[in-house]
Design a protein around this motif. Structure first.
Motif, PDB file in Angstrom:
ATOM      1  N   GLU A  34      51.871  90.190 -78.299  1.00  0.00           N
ATOM      2  CA  GLU A  34      53.312  90.072 -78.523  1.00  0.00           C
ATOM      3  C   GLU A  34      53.909  91.408 -78.982  1.00  0.00           C
ATOM      4  O   GLU A  34      54.688  91.470 -79.918  1.00  0.00           O
ATOM      5  CB  GLU A  34      53.616  88.959 -79.526  1.00  0.00           C
ATOM      6  CG  GLU A  34      53.220  87.585 -79.012  1.00  0.00           C
ATOM      7  CD  GLU A  34      53.476  86.461 -80.002  1.00  0.00           C
ATOM      8  OE1 GLU A  34      53.378  86.684 -81.234  1.00  0.00           O
ATOM      9  OE2 GLU A  34      53.769  85.354 -79.537  1.00  0.00           O
ATOM     10  N   ASN A  35      53.520  92.486 -78.321  1.00  0.00           N
ATOM     11  CA  ASN A  35      54.012  93.844 -78.594  1.00  0.00           C
ATOM     12  C   ASN A  35      53.626  94.391 -79.966  1.00  0.00           C
ATOM     13  O   ASN A  35      54.204  95.371 -80.427  1.00  0.00           O
ATOM     14  CB  ASN A  35      55.529  93.942 -78.413  1.00  0.00           C
ATOM     15  CG  ASN A  35      55.929  93.700 -76.980  1.00  0.00           C
ATOM     16  OD1 ASN A  35      55.289  94.206 -76.061  1.00  0.00           O
ATOM     17  ND2 ASN A  35      56.970  92.918 -76.764  1.00  0.00           N
ATOM     18  N   ASN A  36      52.676  93.768 -80.635  1.00  0.00           N
ATOM     19  CA  ASN A  36      52.170  94.270 -81.909  1.00  0.00           C
ATOM     20  C   ASN A  36      50.748  94.779 -81.724  1.00  0.00           C
ATOM     21  O   ASN A  36      49.920  94.096 -81.118  1.00  0.00           O
ATOM     22  CB  ASN A  36      52.160  93.164 -82.970  1.00  0.00           C
ATOM     23  CG  ASN A  36      53.545  92.737 -83.348  1.00  0.00           C
ATOM     24  OD1 ASN A  36      54.358  93.528 -83.809  1.00  0.00           O
ATOM     25  ND2 ASN A  36      53.843  91.454 -83.150  1.00  0.00           N
ATOM     26  N   HIS A  37      50.478  95.960 -82.261  1.00  0.00           N
ATOM     27  CA  HIS A  37      49.118  96.495 -82.247  1.00  0.00           C
ATOM     28  C   HIS A  37      48.379  95.948 -83.460  1.00  0.00           C
ATOM     29  O   HIS A  37      48.808  96.150 -84.597  1.00  0.00           O
ATOM     30  CB  HIS A  37      49.131  98.026 -82.309  1.00  0.00           C
ATOM     31  CG  HIS A  37      49.455  98.663 -81.005  1.00  0.00           C
ATOM     32  ND1 HIS A  37      48.494  99.037 -80.106  1.00  0.00           N
ATOM     33  CD2 HIS A  37      50.648  98.981 -80.452  1.00  0.00           C
ATOM     34  CE1 HIS A  37      49.082  99.575 -79.041  1.00  0.00           C
ATOM     35  NE2 HIS A  37      50.389  99.541 -79.228  1.00  0.00           N
ATOM     36  N   TYR A  38      47.294  95.262 -83.217  1.00  0.00           N
ATOM     37  CA  TYR A  38      46.427  94.762 -84.276  1.00  0.00           C
ATOM     38  C   TYR A  38      45.266  95.738 -84.427  1.00  0.00           C
ATOM     39  O   TYR A  38      44.515  95.978 -83.478  1.00  0.00           O
ATOM     40  CB  TYR A  38      45.904  93.363 -83.931  1.00  0.00           C
ATOM     41  CG  TYR A  38      46.922  92.265 -84.119  1.00  0.00           C
ATOM     42  CD1 TYR A  38      46.880  91.446 -85.244  1.00  0.00           C
ATOM     43  CD2 TYR A  38      47.925  92.049 -83.184  1.00  0.00           C
ATOM     44  CE1 TYR A  38      47.818  90.430 -85.422  1.00  0.00           C
ATOM     45  CE2 TYR A  38      48.858  91.034 -83.355  1.00  0.00           C
ATOM     46  CZ  TYR A  38      48.794  90.229 -84.476  1.00  0.00           C
ATOM     47  OH  TYR A  38      49.715  89.231 -84.643  1.00  0.00           O
ATOM     48  N   PHE A  39      45.128  96.306 -85.626  1.00  0.00           N
ATOM     49  CA  PHE A  39      44.097  97.292 -85.919  1.00  0.00           C
ATOM     50  C   PHE A  39      42.855  96.609 -86.476  1.00  0.00           C
ATOM     51  O   PHE A  39      42.966  95.696 -87.303  1.00  0.00           O
ATOM     52  CB  PHE A  39      44.609  98.283 -86.973  1.00  0.00           C
ATOM     53  CG  PHE A  39      45.640  99.243 -86.466  1.00  0.00           C
ATOM     54  CD1 PHE A  39      45.310 100.572 -86.226  1.00  0.00           C
ATOM     55  CD2 PHE A  39      46.950  98.839 -86.243  1.00  0.00           C
ATOM     56  CE1 PHE A  39      46.262 101.473 -85.769  1.00  0.00           C
ATOM     57  CE2 PHE A  39      47.912  99.733 -85.779  1.00  0.00           C
ATOM     58  CZ  PHE A  39      47.557 101.053 -85.535  1.00  0.00           C
ATOM     59  N   PRO A  40      41.664  97.064 -86.075  1.00  0.00           N
ATOM     60  CA  PRO A  40      40.445  96.510 -86.667  1.00  0.00           C
ATOM     61  C   PRO A  40      40.466  96.709 -88.182  1.00  0.00           C
ATOM     62  O   PRO A  40      40.909  97.766 -88.666  1.00  0.00           O
ATOM     63  CB  PRO A  40      39.321  97.327 -86.029  1.00  0.00           C
ATOM     64  CG  PRO A  40      39.916  97.967 -84.818  1.00  0.00           C
ATOM     65  CD  PRO A  40      41.386  98.115 -85.098  1.00  0.00           C
ATOM     66  N   ALA A  41      39.983  95.728 -88.917  1.00  0.00           N
ATOM     67  CA  ALA A  41      40.005  95.796 -90.379  1.00  0.00           C
ATOM     68  C   ALA A  41      39.293  97.038 -90.906  1.00  0.00           C
ATOM     69  O   ALA A  41      39.717  97.624 -91.906  1.00  0.00           O
ATOM     70  CB  ALA A  41      39.401  94.530 -90.970  1.00  0.00           C
ATOM     71  N   ASP A  42      38.245  97.465 -90.229  1.00  0.00           N
ATOM     72  CA  ASP A  42      37.505  98.636 -90.724  1.00  0.00           C
ATOM     73  C   ASP A  42      38.235  99.955 -90.473  1.00  0.00           C
ATOM     74  O   ASP A  42      37.784 101.007 -90.922  1.00  0.00           O
ATOM     75  CB  ASP A  42      36.089  98.678 -90.171  1.00  0.00           C
ATOM     76  CG  ASP A  42      36.024  98.835 -88.657  1.00  0.00           C
ATOM     77  OD1 ASP A  42      37.065  98.999 -88.006  1.00  0.00           O
ATOM     78  OD2 ASP A  42      34.893  98.786 -88.130  1.00  0.00           O
ATOM     79  N   SER A  43      39.387  99.909 -89.793  1.00  0.00           N
ATOM     80  CA  SER A  43      40.175 101.127 -89.581  1.00  0.00           C
ATOM     81  C   SER A  43      41.255 101.312 -90.653  1.00  0.00           C
ATOM     82  O   SER A  43      41.944 102.325 -90.677  1.00  0.00           O
ATOM     83  CB  SER A  43      40.828 101.108 -88.195  1.00  0.00           C
ATOM     84  OG  SER A  43      41.895 100.170 -88.143  1.00  0.00           O
TER      85      SER A  43
END
Length: 93
Positions: free
Chosen positions: A20-29
């Motif tokens: 939905e046009n949102n970048h989800y970053f890995p938690a470890d980042s």
């Protein structure tokens, strides 16, 4: 991709998941020193129950500016363990 707020990098990854046009970053980042647990929760019909983090950078607070789904529904399993941003956080390449 980088998540920036208050002239500070909050997260950086070449492996974000876009929903939905949102970048989800890995938690470890995430740079965890800028994140504080929040009691806020919202619900999405297809992703499930979201939890939030507030951000604190250089003494300034951005309340509930990051969200994640600890137990996403089946349709959103690709964002499990990932965090997205809003409330003035810029996501740039």
């Amino acid at each position: 991709m980088k998540a920036l707020w208050n002239d500070t990098v909050l997260a950086e990854s070449n492996d974000t998941v876009v929903v939905e046009n949102n970048h989800y970053f890995p938690a470890d980042s995430l740079k965890s020193e800028f994140f504080e647990d929040s009691i806020a929760h919202t619900s999405c019909p297809w992703k499930g129950r979201a939890s939030y983090y507030s951000l604190r950078v250089n003494g300034e607070l951005n309340k509930d500016a990051a969200w994640f789904y600890p137990e996403p529904k089946d349709a959103a399993q690709q964002i499990k363990g990932h965090v997205a941003f809003w409330k003035g956080v810029k996501v740039v390449e």
